[in-house]
Design a protein around this motif. Structure first.
Motif, mmCIF file in Angstrom:
data_model
loop_
_atom_site.group_PDB
_atom_site.id
_atom_site.type_symbol
_atom_site.label_atom_id
_atom_site.label_comp_id
_atom_site.label_asym_id
_atom_site.label_seq_id
_atom_site.Cartn_x
_atom_site.Cartn_y
_atom_site.Cartn_z
ATOM 1 N N LEU A 58 -45.045 14.594 -59.455
ATOM 2 C CA LEU A 58 -46.370 15.152 -59.729
ATOM 3 C C LEU A 58 -46.274 16.652 -59.977
ATOM 4 O O LEU A 58 -47.034 17.203 -60.786
ATOM 5 N N ASN A 59 -45.329 17.313 -59.317
ATOM 6 C CA ASN A 59 -45.125 18.745 -59.502
ATOM 7 C C ASN A 59 -44.642 19.050 -60.925
ATOM 8 O O ASN A 59 -45.191 19.917 -61.599
ATOM 9 N N HIS A 60 -43.607 18.334 -61.397
ATOM 10 C CA HIS A 60 -43.132 18.625 -62.756
ATOM 11 C C HIS A 60 -44.150 18.191 -63.803
ATOM 12 O O HIS A 60 -44.269 18.807 -64.856
ATOM 13 N N LYS A 61 -44.932 17.144 -63.533
ATOM 14 C CA LYS A 61 -45.980 16.722 -64.460
ATOM 15 C C LYS A 61 -47.045 17.810 -64.587
ATOM 16 O O LYS A 61 -47.473 18.141 -65.695
ATOM 17 N N ALA A 62 -47.475 18.391 -63.471
ATOM 18 C CA ALA A 62 -48.481 19.458 -63.505
ATOM 19 C C ALA A 62 -47.952 20.685 -64.249
ATOM 20 O O ALA A 62 -48.675 21.311 -65.032
ATOM 21 N N SER A 63 -46.690 21.026 -64.016
ATOM 22 C CA SER A 63 -46.095 22.171 -64.717
ATOM 23 C C SER A 63 -46.045 21.923 -66.222
ATOM 24 O O SER A 63 -46.340 22.815 -67.015
ATOM 25 N N PHE A 64 -45.662 20.719 -66.596
ATOM 26 C CA PHE A 64 -45.567 20.381 -68.015
ATOM 27 C C PHE A 64 -46.941 20.445 -68.693
ATOM 28 O O PHE A 64 -47.080 20.973 -69.788
ATOM 29 N N GLU A 65 -47.950 19.910 -68.033
ATOM 30 C CA GLU A 65 -49.282 19.888 -68.628
ATOM 31 C C GLU A 65 -49.911 21.279 -68.698
ATOM 32 O O GLU A 65 -50.699 21.560 -69.588
ATOM 33 N N SER A 66 -49.556 22.153 -67.775
ATOM 34 C CA SER A 66 -50.114 23.508 -67.812
ATOM 35 C C SER A 66 -49.454 24.367 -68.887
ATOM 36 O O SER A 66 -49.982 25.416 -69.259
ATOM 37 N N VAL A 114 -42.290 24.787 -70.542
ATOM 38 C CA VAL A 114 -41.774 23.414 -70.686
ATOM 39 C C VAL A 114 -40.375 23.325 -70.095
ATOM 40 O O VAL A 114 -40.034 22.350 -69.415
ATOM 41 N N LYS A 115 -39.565 24.346 -70.307
ATOM 42 C CA LYS A 115 -38.210 24.362 -69.762
ATOM 43 C C LYS A 115 -38.238 24.349 -68.238
ATOM 44 O O LYS A 115 -37.475 23.621 -67.598
ATOM 45 N N LYS A 118 -39.089 20.881 -67.069
ATOM 46 C CA LYS A 118 -37.949 19.964 -67.204
ATOM 47 C C LYS A 118 -36.888 20.241 -66.145
ATOM 48 O O LYS A 118 -36.198 19.323 -65.703
ATOM 49 N N LEU A 119 -36.752 21.492 -65.722
ATOM 50 C CA LEU A 119 -35.799 21.819 -64.655
ATOM 51 C C LEU A 119 -36.229 21.245 -63.314
ATOM 52 O O LEU A 119 -35.398 20.995 -62.444
ATOM 53 N N LYS A 120 -37.529 21.023 -63.136
ATOM 54 C CA LYS A 120 -38.047 20.440 -61.900
ATOM 55 C C LYS A 120 -37.813 18.935 -61.824
ATOM 56 O O LYS A 120 -37.966 18.338 -60.771
ATOM 57 N N MET A 121 -37.455 18.330 -62.954
ATOM 58 C CA MET A 121 -37.251 16.886 -62.988
ATOM 59 C C MET A 121 -35.975 16.493 -62.252
ATOM 60 O O MET A 121 -34.984 17.203 -62.286
ATOM 61 N N LYS A 122 -36.032 15.334 -61.600
ATOM 62 C CA LYS A 122 -34.843 14.766 -60.965
ATOM 63 C C LYS A 122 -34.054 13.991 -62.025
ATOM 64 O O LYS A 122 -34.598 13.655 -63.082
ATOM 65 N N PRO A 123 -32.778 13.694 -61.753
ATOM 66 C CA PRO A 123 -31.981 12.960 -62.755
ATOM 67 C C PRO A 123 -32.588 11.618 -63.176
ATOM 68 O O PRO A 123 -32.427 11.196 -64.309
ATOM 69 N N GLY A 124 -33.316 10.961 -62.307
ATOM 70 C CA GLY A 124 -33.891 9.657 -62.637
ATOM 71 C C GLY A 124 -35.252 9.704 -63.298
ATOM 72 O O GLY A 124 -35.824 8.656 -63.607
ATOM 73 N N CYS A 125 -35.799 10.877 -63.525
ATOM 74 C CA CYS A 125 -37.137 10.992 -64.117
ATOM 75 C C CYS A 125 -37.126 10.558 -65.578
ATOM 76 O O CYS A 125 -36.179 10.821 -66.306
ATOM 77 N N CYS A 126 -38.206 9.913 -65.996
ATOM 78 C CA CYS A 126 -38.279 9.378 -67.353
ATOM 79 C C CYS A 126 -38.997 10.301 -68.323
ATOM 80 O O CYS A 126 -38.788 10.193 -69.529
#
Length: 170
Positions: A58-66, A114-115, A118-126
């Motif tokens: 949810l954290n990386h999703k919020a960052s991406f959308e902002s 955006v970068k 993406k850095l907040k994503m875990k290896p298994g994130c889709c």
């Protein structure tokens, strides 16, 4: 890659794992769809499903959308700059060029945001954004787009008794 399908149900069972990375879920996010009916009297109705996610996703999703706010800000400031530069110089062309330059400059912080997401994503994130999208519904028929194939398989297994369409890769 994403997977679109329809499923017919009043109740759906969501696997108790994150829809993005597959780890254990500790939160939920509403995947919603709205529709408007009527010609003279228009009525809008929104329906949603609570999709399990983990806090990290949810954290990386919020960052991406902002990140998109940088482009919006660049566009708005570009229009304002265009107006004031055109007024000050008595040349619409100079104002236009100044506005476009400001808009183009907004792409740099957008890409950086955006970068960071993406850095907040875990290896298994889709996906840096939403892993499940609720597109529409008609009666008990619901249309979804899933970005995580393993979560889709778990979802379909949990709802195996329900009628569904073929899965289309999009």
């Amino acid at each position: 890659m994403a997977y679109r399908f329809q499923i017919s149900a009043n109740l759906l069972t969501w696997p108790r794992k994150c829809a993005c990375c597959g780890d254990s879920a500790d939160k939920h996010l509403k995947a919603s769809a709205s529709r408007t009916t009527g010609k003279r009297v228009r009525t809008t109705k929104t329906s949603w499903w609570e999709v399990p996610y983990c806090s990290s996703c949810l954290n990386h999703k919020a960052s991406f959308e902002s990140a998109g706010s940088w482009l919006l800000a660049g566009f708005l400031f570009g229009i304002v700059t265009w107006y004031f530069a055109a007024s000050a110089s008595n040349s619409g062309l100079i104002g236009f060029i100044a506005g476009v330059i400001l808009l183009l400059l907004s792409f740099w912080p957008y890409r950086q945001a955006v970068k960071v997401a993406k850095l907040k994503m875990k290896p298994g994130c889709c996906s840096p954004g939403a892993a499940v999208q609720y597109i529409e519904w008609h009666g008990t028929m619901h249309t979804f787009v899933f970005k995580n194939k393993s979560y889709l398989d778990s979802f379909l297994s949990s709802n195996s008794g329900k009628k569904r369409s073929d899965i289309k890769e999009i």
